[in-house]
Design a protein around this motif. Structure first.
Motif, PDB file in Angstrom:
ATOM      1  N   PHE A   1       0.964  -1.146  -0.058  1.00 47.54           N
ATOM      2  CA  PHE A   1      -0.016   0.108  -0.069  1.00 47.54           C
ATOM      3  C   PHE A   1       0.909   1.323   0.142  1.00 47.54           C
ATOM      4  O   PHE A   1       2.184   1.212   0.560  1.00 47.54           O
ATOM      5  CB  PHE A   1      -0.903   0.028   1.330  1.00 47.54           C
ATOM      6  CG  PHE A   1      -1.887  -1.185   1.305  1.00 47.54           C
ATOM      7  CD1 PHE A   1      -2.219  -1.812   0.044  1.00 47.54           C
ATOM      8  CD2 PHE A   1      -3.002  -1.174   2.320  1.00 47.54           C
ATOM      9  CE1 PHE A   1      -3.133  -2.801   0.190  1.00 47.54           C
ATOM     10  CE2 PHE A   1      -3.762  -2.247   2.452  1.00 47.54           C
ATOM     11  CZ  PHE A   1      -4.069  -2.883   1.349  1.00 47.54           C
ATOM     12  N   ALA A   2       0.345   2.198  -0.530  1.00 42.02           N
ATOM     13  CA  ALA A   2       1.281   3.593  -0.506  1.00 42.02           C
ATOM     14  C   ALA A   2       1.379   3.921   0.820  1.00 42.02           C
ATOM     15  O   ALA A   2       0.850   3.834   1.516  1.00 42.02           O
ATOM     16  CB  ALA A   2       0.389   4.609  -1.347  1.00 42.02           C
ATOM     17  N   ALA A   3       2.748   4.465   0.777  1.00 42.41           N
ATOM     18  CA  ALA A   3       3.200   4.986   2.081  1.00 42.41           C
ATOM     19  C   ALA A   3       2.344   6.205   2.500  1.00 42.41           C
ATOM     20  O   ALA A   3       2.271   6.332   3.820  1.00 42.41           O
ATOM     21  CB  ALA A   3       4.655   5.697   2.137  1.00 42.41           C
TER      22      ALA A   3
ATOM     23  N   ALA B   1      -6.175  -2.013  -4.457  1.00 43.98           N
ATOM     24  CA  ALA B   1      -5.530  -1.350  -5.445  1.00 43.98           C
ATOM     25  C   ALA B   1      -5.798   0.225  -5.350  1.00 43.98           C
ATOM     26  O   ALA B   1      -4.878   1.200  -5.623  1.00 43.98           O
ATOM     27  CB  ALA B   1      -6.337  -1.599  -6.793  1.00 43.98           C
ATOM     28  N   GLY B   2      -6.916   0.746  -4.798  1.00 45.15           N
ATOM     29  CA  GLY B   2      -6.977   2.010  -4.308  1.00 45.15           C
ATOM     30  C   GLY B   2      -6.037   2.420  -3.198  1.00 45.15           C
ATOM     31  O   GLY B   2      -5.549   3.791  -3.325  1.00 45.15           O
ATOM     32  N   PHE B   3      -5.725   1.541  -2.405  1.00 44.15           N
ATOM     33  CA  PHE B   3      -4.648   2.100  -1.477  1.00 44.15           C
ATOM     34  C   PHE B   3      -3.090   1.847  -2.118  1.00 44.15           C
ATOM     35  O   PHE B   3      -2.125   2.325  -1.143  1.00 44.15           O
ATOM     36  CB  PHE B   3      -4.753   0.990  -0.242  1.00 44.15           C
ATOM     37  CG  PHE B   3      -6.014   0.855   0.522  1.00 44.15           C
ATOM     38  CD1 PHE B   3      -6.642   2.180   0.747  1.00 44.15           C
ATOM     39  CD2 PHE B   3      -6.506  -0.187   0.981  1.00 44.15           C
ATOM     40  CE1 PHE B   3      -7.924   2.264   1.352  1.00 44.15           C
ATOM     41  CE2 PHE B   3      -7.823  -0.135   1.904  1.00 44.15           C
ATOM     42  CZ  PHE B   3      -8.599   0.869   1.732  1.00 44.15           C
ATOM     43  N   GLY B   4      -3.087   1.589  -3.188  1.00 47.17           N
ATOM     44  CA  GLY B   4      -1.645   1.563  -4.063  1.00 47.17           C
ATOM     45  C   GLY B   4      -1.066   0.258  -4.331  1.00 47.17           C
ATOM     46  O   GLY B   4      -0.087   0.255  -4.747  1.00 47.17           O
ATOM     47  N   ASP B   5      -1.967  -0.813  -3.883  1.00 44.12           N
ATOM     48  CA  ASP B   5      -1.518  -2.035  -4.285  1.00 44.12           C
ATOM     49  C   ASP B   5      -1.543  -2.417  -5.816  1.00 44.12           C
ATOM     50  O   ASP B   5      -2.394  -1.878  -6.423  1.00 44.12           O
ATOM     51  CB  ASP B   5      -2.311  -3.138  -3.743  1.00 44.12           C
ATOM     52  CG  ASP B   5      -1.488  -4.542  -3.538  1.00 44.12           C
ATOM     53  OD1 ASP B   5      -0.279  -4.597  -3.940  1.00 44.12           O
ATOM     54  OD2 ASP B   5      -2.163  -5.518  -3.087  1.00 44.12           O
TER      55      ASP B   5
END
Length: 117
Positions: A33-35, A80-84
């Motif tokens: 997930f995005a930082a 995916a929305g969290f960056g995965d």
């Protein structure tokens, strides 16, 4: 008051949420997930999403087959929305939902208890 440690005790919600926050933080720390992802905010979104679908099953507004069809797709979209990476998210969801799809959830012999029983 409900038994401490039981599912109806007020502390159970906080404990459950803390486990979910920890899992989201692990995904952030691992670079999945995005930082910039807020672990508590993401955990709340995942909890609310899952709780909402499960409540629809419990109240018989939708069937268990709907839960099994929609929750994995919603989870992939959330991750995916969290960056995965979407492909990595799908693999994780597929691995994590194997037990769900086999009926191993709810702690009630593989079935979610409905309002009517």
């Amino acid at each position: 008051m409900p038994e401490r440690g039981g599912p109806d005790h007020p502390d159970s919600a906080g404990t459950t949420f803390a486990v979910l926050v920890t899992a989201v933080q692990r995904a952030i720390d691992a670079g999945r997930f995005a930082a910039s992802t807020d672990a508590e905010g993401a955990a709340l979104e995942l909890w609310a999403m899952t709780h909402g679908l499960v409540m629809l099953v419990i109240t018989e507004a939708i069937g268990e087959d709907d839960l099994n069809r929609h929750l994995p797709e919603m989870s992939v979209a959330a991750y995916a929305g969290f960056g995965d990476d979407p492909a990595a998210a799908r693999r994780s969801v597929e691995l994590g939902t194997c037990g769900l799809l086999a009926g191993n959830y709810g702690g009630r012999g593989g079935r979610i208890s409905t309002v009517s029983g």
